[in-house]
Scaffold this motif. Structure first.
Motif, short mmCIF file in Angstrom:
data_model
loop_
_atom_site.label_atom_id
_atom_site.label_comp_id
_atom_site.label_asym_id
_atom_site.label_seq_id
_atom_site.Cartn_x
_atom_site.Cartn_y
_atom_site.Cartn_z
N PHE A 52 0.89 -1.14 0.07
CA PHE A 52 0.12 -0.05 0.00
C PHE A 52 0.91 1.33 -0.04
O PHE A 52 1.69 1.41 0.90
CB PHE A 52 -0.83 -0.04 1.32
N GLN A 53 0.56 2.03 -1.01
CA GLN A 53 1.50 3.41 -1.00
C GLN A 53 0.56 4.79 -1.00
O GLN A 53 -0.47 4.63 -1.71
CB GLN A 53 2.40 3.41 -2.23
N HIS A 54 0.71 5.44 -0.20
CA HIS A 54 -0.14 6.87 -0.07
C HIS A 54 -1.36 6.43 -0.27
O HIS A 54 -2.26 6.96 -0.85
CB HIS A 54 0.26 7.69 -1.36
N VAL A 55 -2.02 5.47 0.90
CA VAL A 55 -3.37 5.08 0.84
C VAL A 55 -3.83 5.74 2.06
O VAL A 55 -2.96 5.40 3.13
CB VAL A 55 -3.63 3.72 0.75
N LYS A 73 3.29 2.05 2.95
CA LYS A 73 4.19 3.14 2.84
C LYS A 73 3.64 4.22 2.60
O LYS A 73 2.84 4.69 1.49
CB LYS A 73 5.05 2.82 1.59
N ASN A 74 3.93 5.40 3.45
CA ASN A 74 3.40 6.54 3.36
C ASN A 74 1.67 6.67 3.53
O ASN A 74 1.28 7.31 2.56
CB ASN A 74 3.92 7.35 2.08
N CYS A 75 1.08 5.88 4.30
CA CYS A 75 -0.16 5.58 4.18
C CYS A 75 -0.77 6.48 5.65
O CYS A 75 0.07 6.56 6.68
CB CYS A 75 -0.58 4.15 4.54
N ASP A 76 -2.13 6.61 5.64
CA ASP A 76 -2.63 7.21 6.87
C ASP A 76 -3.50 6.21 7.41
O ASP A 76 -4.60 5.83 6.61
CB ASP A 76 -3.27 8.60 6.71
N LEU A 77 -3.37 5.62 8.43
CA LEU A 77 -4.33 4.64 9.27
C LEU A 77 -4.91 5.11 10.47
O LEU A 77 -5.26 4.59 11.27
CB LEU A 77 -3.68 3.28 9.47
N SER A 78 -5.07 6.56 10.73
CA SER A 78 -5.23 7.13 12.06
C SER A 78 -7.00 6.70 12.16
O SER A 78 -7.68 6.63 11.54
CB SER A 78 -5.20 8.63 11.80
N ASN A 79 -7.05 6.27 13.47
CA ASN A 79 -8.08 6.02 14.16
C ASN A 79 -8.92 5.06 13.56
O ASN A 79 -10.23 4.82 13.66
CB ASN A 79 -9.21 7.24 14.17
N GLN A 93 5.89 2.10 7.00
CA GLN A 93 6.90 2.82 7.01
C GLN A 93 6.38 4.45 6.50
O GLN A 93 5.40 4.50 5.73
CB GLN A 93 7.76 2.58 5.74
N ASN A 94 6.86 5.32 7.46
CA ASN A 94 6.24 6.78 7.19
C ASN A 94 5.05 6.74 7.31
O ASN A 94 4.34 7.70 6.33
CB ASN A 94 6.76 7.25 5.74
N CYS A 95 4.36 6.12 8.08
CA CYS A 95 2.90 6.13 8.19
C CYS A 95 2.18 6.95 9.41
O CYS A 95 3.01 7.27 10.43
CB CYS A 95 2.34 4.74 8.49
N LYS A 96 1.09 7.50 9.40
CA LYS A 96 0.38 8.29 10.44
C LYS A 96 -0.56 7.28 10.73
O LYS A 96 -1.56 6.88 10.27
CB LYS A 96 -0.34 9.71 9.64
N MET A 97 -0.42 7.12 12.22
CA MET A 97 -1.48 6.26 12.83
C MET A 97 -1.87 6.73 14.27
O MET A 97 -1.93 6.26 15.05
CB MET A 97 -0.68 4.82 13.07
N LEU A 98 -2.42 7.89 14.09
CA LEU A 98 -2.90 8.79 15.28
C LEU A 98 -4.18 7.77 15.84
O LEU A 98 -5.21 7.67 15.15
CB LEU A 98 -3.25 9.99 14.96
N GLY A 99 -4.12 7.28 17.04
CA GLY A 99 -5.30 6.75 17.71
C GLY A 99 -5.68 5.19 16.93
O GLY A 99 -6.70 4.83 17.46
N PHE A 112 7.73 -0.77 12.65
CA PHE A 112 7.14 0.78 12.50
C PHE A 112 8.45 1.52 12.51
O PHE A 112 9.19 1.81 13.38
CB PHE A 112 6.41 1.07 13.76
N ASP A 113 8.55 2.24 11.26
CA ASP A 113 9.81 2.95 10.58
C ASP A 113 9.24 4.31 10.72
O ASP A 113 8.57 4.45 9.45
CB ASP A 113 10.41 2.12 9.85
N ASN A 114 9.59 5.20 11.41
CA ASN A 114 9.18 6.54 11.16
C ASN A 114 7.70 6.70 10.97
O ASN A 114 7.31 7.73 10.27
CB ASN A 114 9.94 7.05 9.70
N CYS A 115 7.19 6.34 12.16
CA CYS A 115 5.63 6.22 12.16
C CYS A 115 5.25 7.44 13.26
O CYS A 115 5.92 7.58 14.23
CB CYS A 115 5.03 4.97 12.24
N ILE A 116 4.20 7.83 13.24
CA ILE A 116 3.44 8.54 14.24
C ILE A 116 2.47 7.82 14.91
O ILE A 116 1.14 7.62 14.03
CB ILE A 116 3.00 10.03 13.61
#
Length: 209
Positions: A52-55, A73-79, A93-99, A112-116
């Motif tokens: 998955f890229q930029h999903v 990679k570069n995905c947003d899975l927040s909440n 990798q480089n993913c946003k995973m707030l909450g 989890f590499d360079n993730c939030i």
């Protein structure tokens, strides 16, 4: 740490929504890029050998997921909710995973590499070979976990809550936190730097420095 077994040259370009083409919600050998996946609720999706890229996954519930050989990679899975899931050889990798909610899940060879991961729910996990590298885990709930070969490398652990989790063999010495909540009954074997050791001595042992 075993890497996800993916051969990008043999992946089929497609959409996450192709998962609905199979009665049992199954995806395999896919490349999924630049897609928005909103408000999807699938119990026990099975995905393997997929990149998955930029999903962006928005307000999705994928409880009891079975994920094998996956790269986000570069995905947003927040909440998003991945409760009671099984993850094997998965890299974020480089993913946003707030909450993001992984409560009750099984992690085996996960990176989890360079993730939030701020405010994520990582409770009641069974972890066997998990690396958190250059990642933010601020305000993460990390309770009632079983840990084996878990590495925290250059991570922000500020205000993390760690209860009823044995920390023997865990190394936080190159991580950062101003304050952290830890069950003092499970501190034995935790590796700290001098500044962190002073924090624990003062806050948990009442030592005046």
């Amino acid at each position: 740490m075993n890497q996800p077994k993916i051969d990008e040259d043999y992946l089929t370009k497609g959409s996450f929504f192709d998962i609905y083409n199979e009665e049992d919600y199954f995806l395999s050998n896919y490349l999924i890029k630049d897609e928005l996946v909103e408000k999807q609720m699938i119990s026990h999706p099975m995905i393997e050998q997929t990149l998955f890229q930029h999903v962006t996954f928005s307000e999705c519930d994928f409880d009891k997921s079975d994920l094998t050989d996956i790269i986000f990679k570069n995905c947003d899975l927040s909440n998003c909710h991945f409760t009671d899931s099984s993850l094997f050889r998965v890299k974020f990798q480089n993913c946003k995973m707030l909450g993001t909610d992984f409560n009750g899940s099984y992690f085996n060879n996960i990176q989890f590499d360079n993730c939030i991961l701020d405010l994520a729910n990582l409770n009641q996990l069974n972890c066997k070979g998990v690396n958190f590298t250059n990642s933010s885990l601020k305000d993460v709930s990390f309770n009632d976990n079983k840990l084996s070969k878990v590495i925290f490398d250059n991570c922000d652990l500020n205000e993390m809550i760690v209860m009823n989790t044995k920390l023997k063999g865990i190394d936080w010495s190159n991580c950062r936190f101003e304050t952290i909540e830890v069950d003092q009954n499970y501190l034995r074997g935790l590796k700290l730097n001098r500044e962190q050791a002073a924090f624990f001595a003062q806050n948990f042992l009442g030592v005046k420095l």
